[in-house]
Write a protein that holds these residues in place. Sequence first.
Motif, PDB file in Angstrom:
ATOM      1  N   ARG A   1      43.979  89.669  34.888  1.00 27.07           N
ATOM      2  CA  ARG A   1      45.303  89.254  35.328  1.00 27.07           C
ATOM      3  C   ARG A   1      45.863  90.276  36.327  1.00 27.07           C
ATOM      4  NH1 ARG A   1      48.747  85.811  32.841  1.00 27.07           N
ATOM      5  NH2 ARG A   1      47.827  86.128  30.785  1.00 27.07           N
ATOM      6  N   PHE A   2      46.352  89.773  37.445  1.00 29.86           N
ATOM      7  CA  PHE A   2      47.027  90.610  38.441  1.00 29.86           C
ATOM      8  C   PHE A   2      48.469  90.776  37.950  1.00 29.86           C
ATOM      9  CE2 PHE A   2      49.072  90.361  42.925  1.00 29.86           C
ATOM     10  CZ  PHE A   2      49.344  91.717  42.891  1.00 29.86           C
ATOM     11  N   VAL A   3      48.744  91.909  37.273  1.00 34.42           N
ATOM     12  CA  VAL A   3      50.024  92.098  36.597  1.00 34.42           C
ATOM     13  C   VAL A   3      51.115  92.535  37.577  1.00 34.42           C
ATOM     14  CG1 VAL A   3      51.240  93.315  34.740  1.00 34.42           C
ATOM     15  CG2 VAL A   3      48.830  92.705  34.455  1.00 34.42           C
ATOM     16  N   LEU A   4      50.796  93.546  38.365  1.00 28.34           N
ATOM     17  CA  LEU A   4      51.842  94.125  39.209  1.00 28.34           C
ATOM     18  C   LEU A   4      51.242  94.737  40.474  1.00 28.34           C
ATOM     19  CD1 LEU A   4      54.999  94.692  38.751  1.00 28.34           C
ATOM     20  CD2 LEU A   4      54.273  97.033  38.276  1.00 28.34           C
ATOM     21  N   GLN A   5      51.903  94.483  41.591  1.00 29.84           N
ATOM     22  CA  GLN A   5      51.454  95.079  42.855  1.00 29.84           C
ATOM     23  C   GLN A   5      51.854  96.548  42.915  1.00 29.84           C
ATOM     24  OE1 GLN A   5      52.640  92.964  46.469  1.00 29.84           O
ATOM     25  NE2 GLN A   5      52.536  94.886  47.601  1.00 29.84           N
ATOM     26  N   GLY A   6      50.966  97.388  43.447  1.00 26.37           N
ATOM     27  CA  GLY A   6      51.271  98.798  43.596  1.00 26.37           C
ATOM     28  C   GLY A   6      51.536  99.169  45.047  1.00 26.37           C
ATOM     29  N   ILE A   7      51.113 100.359  45.425  1.00 28.35           N
ATOM     30  CA  ILE A   7      51.316 100.847  46.789  1.00 28.35           C
ATOM     31  C   ILE A   7      50.581  99.943  47.777  1.00 28.35           C
ATOM     32  CG2 ILE A   7      50.774 102.787  48.339  1.00 28.35           C
ATOM     33  CD1 ILE A   7      51.129 104.614  45.881  1.00 28.35           C
ATOM     34  N   PRO A   8      51.250  99.534  48.878  1.00 27.69           N
ATOM     35  CA  PRO A   8      50.573  98.688  49.869  1.00 27.69           C
ATOM     36  C   PRO A   8      49.516  99.486  50.633  1.00 27.69           C
ATOM     37  CG  PRO A   8      52.815  99.204  50.574  1.00 27.69           C
ATOM     38  CD  PRO A   8      52.651  99.831  49.237  1.00 27.69           C
ATOM     39  N   VAL A   9      48.302  99.507  50.069  1.00 22.98           N
ATOM     40  CA  VAL A   9      47.247 100.393  50.587  1.00 22.98           C
ATOM     41  C   VAL A   9      46.822 100.064  52.011  1.00 22.98           C
ATOM     42  CG1 VAL A   9      46.289 101.069  48.357  1.00 22.98           C
ATOM     43  CG2 VAL A   9      45.543  98.935  49.404  1.00 22.98           C
ATOM     44  N   TRP A  10      47.160  98.826  52.479  1.00 26.18           N
ATOM     45  CA  TRP A  10      46.756  98.448  53.834  1.00 26.18           C
ATOM     46  C   TRP A  10      47.657  99.075  54.896  1.00 26.18           C
ATOM     47  CZ3 TRP A  10      48.390  95.154  49.961  1.00 26.18           C
ATOM     48  CH2 TRP A  10      49.707  94.720  50.055  1.00 26.18           C
ATOM     49  N   GLU A  11      48.796  99.644  54.476  1.00 19.39           N
ATOM     50  CA  GLU A  11      49.664 100.297  55.458  1.00 19.39           C
ATOM     51  C   GLU A  11      49.102 101.670  55.816  1.00 19.39           C
ATOM     52  OE1 GLU A  11      53.717 100.376  54.058  1.00 19.39           O
ATOM     53  OE2 GLU A  11      53.812  98.180  53.935  1.00 19.39           O
ATOM     54  N   PRO A  12      49.310 102.101  57.078  1.00 18.65           N
ATOM     55  CA  PRO A  12      48.718 103.362  57.530  1.00 18.65           C
ATOM     56  C   PRO A  12      49.113 104.539  56.637  1.00 18.65           C
ATOM     57  CG  PRO A  12      49.749 102.179  59.361  1.00 18.65           C
ATOM     58  CD  PRO A  12      50.081 101.413  58.123  1.00 18.65           C
ATOM     59  N   GLY A  13      48.129 105.360  56.267  1.00 18.59           N
ATOM     60  CA  GLY A  13      48.393 106.595  55.541  1.00 18.59           C
ATOM     61  C   GLY A  13      48.643 106.432  54.059  1.00 18.59           C
ATOM     62  N   LYS A  14      48.502 105.211  53.530  1.00 17.40           N
ATOM     63  CA  LYS A  14      48.854 104.999  52.123  1.00 17.40           C
ATOM     64  C   LYS A  14      47.633 104.926  51.209  1.00 17.40           C
ATOM     65  CE  LYS A  14      53.477 104.072  52.490  1.00 17.40           C
ATOM     66  NZ  LYS A  14      54.342 102.917  52.660  1.00 17.40           N
ATOM     67  N   SER A  15      46.428 105.039  51.771  1.00 24.37           N
ATOM     68  CA  SER A  15      45.268 104.789  50.918  1.00 24.37           C
ATOM     69  C   SER A  15      44.318 105.974  50.815  1.00 24.37           C
ATOM     70  CB  SER A  15      44.504 103.562  51.420  1.00 24.37           C
ATOM     71  OG  SER A  15      44.043 103.796  52.733  1.00 24.37           O
ATOM     72  N   THR A  16      44.863 107.192  50.871  1.00 21.22           N
ATOM     73  CA  THR A  16      44.018 108.370  50.672  1.00 21.22           C
ATOM     74  C   THR A  16      43.445 108.316  49.268  1.00 21.22           C
ATOM     75  OG1 THR A  16      45.762 109.489  51.862  1.00 21.22           O
ATOM     76  CG2 THR A  16      43.963 110.862  51.050  1.00 21.22           C
ATOM     77  N   ARG A  17      42.144 108.495  49.136  1.00 24.84           N
ATOM     78  CA  ARG A  17      41.518 108.342  47.823  1.00 24.84           C
ATOM     79  C   ARG A  17      41.976 109.443  46.875  1.00 24.84           C
ATOM     80  NH1 ARG A  17      40.088 106.003  44.921  1.00 24.84           N
ATOM     81  NH2 ARG A  17      38.016 106.542  44.235  1.00 24.84           N
ATOM     82  N   PRO A  18      42.662 109.112  45.785  1.00 19.22           N
ATOM     83  CA  PRO A  18      43.147 110.130  44.863  1.00 19.22           C
ATOM     84  C   PRO A  18      42.028 110.904  44.183  1.00 19.22           C
ATOM     85  CG  PRO A  18      44.017 107.960  44.313  1.00 19.22           C
ATOM     86  CD  PRO A  18      43.014 107.765  45.380  1.00 19.22           C
ATOM     87  N   SER A  19      40.914 110.230  43.861  1.00 17.74           N
ATOM     88  CA  SER A  19      39.863 110.912  43.109  1.00 17.74           C
ATOM     89  C   SER A  19      39.291 112.075  43.912  1.00 17.74           C
ATOM     90  CB  SER A  19      38.764 109.941  42.716  1.00 17.74           C
ATOM     91  OG  SER A  19      38.275 109.304  43.874  1.00 17.74           O
ATOM     92  N   THR A  20      39.267 111.947  45.245  1.00 13.26           N
ATOM     93  CA  THR A  20      38.764 113.058  46.037  1.00 13.26           C
ATOM     94  C   THR A  20      39.899 114.021  46.384  1.00 13.26           C
ATOM     95  OG1 THR A  20      39.054 111.702  47.991  1.00 13.26           O
ATOM     96  CG2 THR A  20      36.835 111.826  47.093  1.00 13.26           C
ATOM     97  N   ALA A  21      41.123 113.522  46.372  1.00 16.50           N
ATOM     98  CA  ALA A  21      42.236 114.363  46.795  1.00 16.50           C
ATOM     99  C   ALA A  21      42.749 115.263  45.672  1.00 16.50           C
ATOM    100  CB  ALA A  21      43.376 113.494  47.325  1.00 16.50           C
ATOM    101  N   ILE A  22      42.564 114.867  44.407  1.00 16.67           N
ATOM    102  CA  ILE A  22      43.106 115.643  43.295  1.00 16.67           C
ATOM    103  C   ILE A  22      42.001 116.453  42.624  1.00 16.67           C
ATOM    104  CG2 ILE A  22      44.424 115.535  41.144  1.00 16.67           C
ATOM    105  CD1 ILE A  22      45.341 112.735  42.002  1.00 16.67           C
ATOM    106  N   SER A  23      42.148 117.772  42.638  1.00 13.09           N
ATOM    107  CA  SER A  23      41.165 118.615  41.958  1.00 13.09           C
ATOM    108  C   SER A  23      41.502 118.696  40.483  1.00 13.09           C
ATOM    109  CB  SER A  23      41.178 120.010  42.569  1.00 13.09           C
ATOM    110  OG  SER A  23      42.386 120.660  42.221  1.00 13.09           O
ATOM    111  N   ALA A  24      40.553 119.194  39.685  1.00 13.89           N
ATOM    112  CA  ALA A  24      40.784 119.324  38.242  1.00 13.89           C
ATOM    113  C   ALA A  24      41.956 120.271  37.974  1.00 13.89           C
ATOM    114  CB  ALA A  24      39.522 119.825  37.552  1.00 13.89           C
ATOM    115  N   THR A  25      42.054 121.334  38.786  1.00 12.48           N
ATOM    116  CA  THR A  25      43.151 122.295  38.626  1.00 12.48           C
ATOM    117  C   THR A  25      44.493 121.636  38.899  1.00 12.48           C
ATOM    118  OG1 THR A  25      41.615 123.885  39.554  1.00 12.48           O
ATOM    119  CG2 THR A  25      43.886 124.622  39.274  1.00 12.48           C
TER     120      THR A  25
END
Length: 227
Positions: A75-99
């Motif tokens: 089920r598509f419950v809720l829309q999040g950040i509009p990732v298709w807009e410029p600058g909104k789709s930086t991959r969090p898994s690579t951007a956030i370190s464990a620290t």
Amino acid sequence: MDMPSWQDQKLGTMKRAALWLVAEVGEGNVFTKSQLRDAFPDTSQIDRRMRDLRDFGWQIATNREDPELEAHEQRFVLQGIPVWEPGKSTRPSTAISATQRREIISRDGYICRSCGISTGESYEGSHELVQLDIARREVLQPDGSTAVELVTECKRCRVGGRGLVADLPAVIEGVQDLGAYEKKLLAGWIAADRRELSALEQLWAHYRSLPGASRDKVRKVLESNEG
Ligand SMILES: [Zn+2]
């Protein structure tokens, strides 16, 4: 702003999946695995790209979170950040370190900033232990722009499906335990079908759900007004 077409091959798969959900499925509606595969026949990793959207605040429930769903449905419950807009789709898994992750969760006080549940607790009416994760939240800035900030959120809030099982007996029991003054107050809220929050309480609720960097800014405003 006009939304690009989900069929635009120049866009990445995650962006196209997000656009497909909005254009073809619609919030609150169910889609099947075969519908998804039919829409993206050449993409082997479409399920993964769909899951990636959860990192951007998109809530997509499976039958684990929503017992009404069959195994082949989501089920598509809720829309999040509009990732298709410029600058909104930086991959969090690579951007956030464990620290960074540890720092954010610690700064947020080890609680989910959406529902307030804390690590080590289990969800009411279940034995499922709370797992905290990092989510991206769009925060409207004082100058009118929006920034994407990192905030601690529990897995349930990220996935959606929170509060699917309502607990009427618990509510009734709680009401019966109230004192006469509280009962009268509650009856007033129920009659109006809304709770009149004081301005201070509203500010507190909004402050509490802000990501850490934004909470710091509020604290600075208060400090600079003191004395
Ligand atoms: Zn939560």
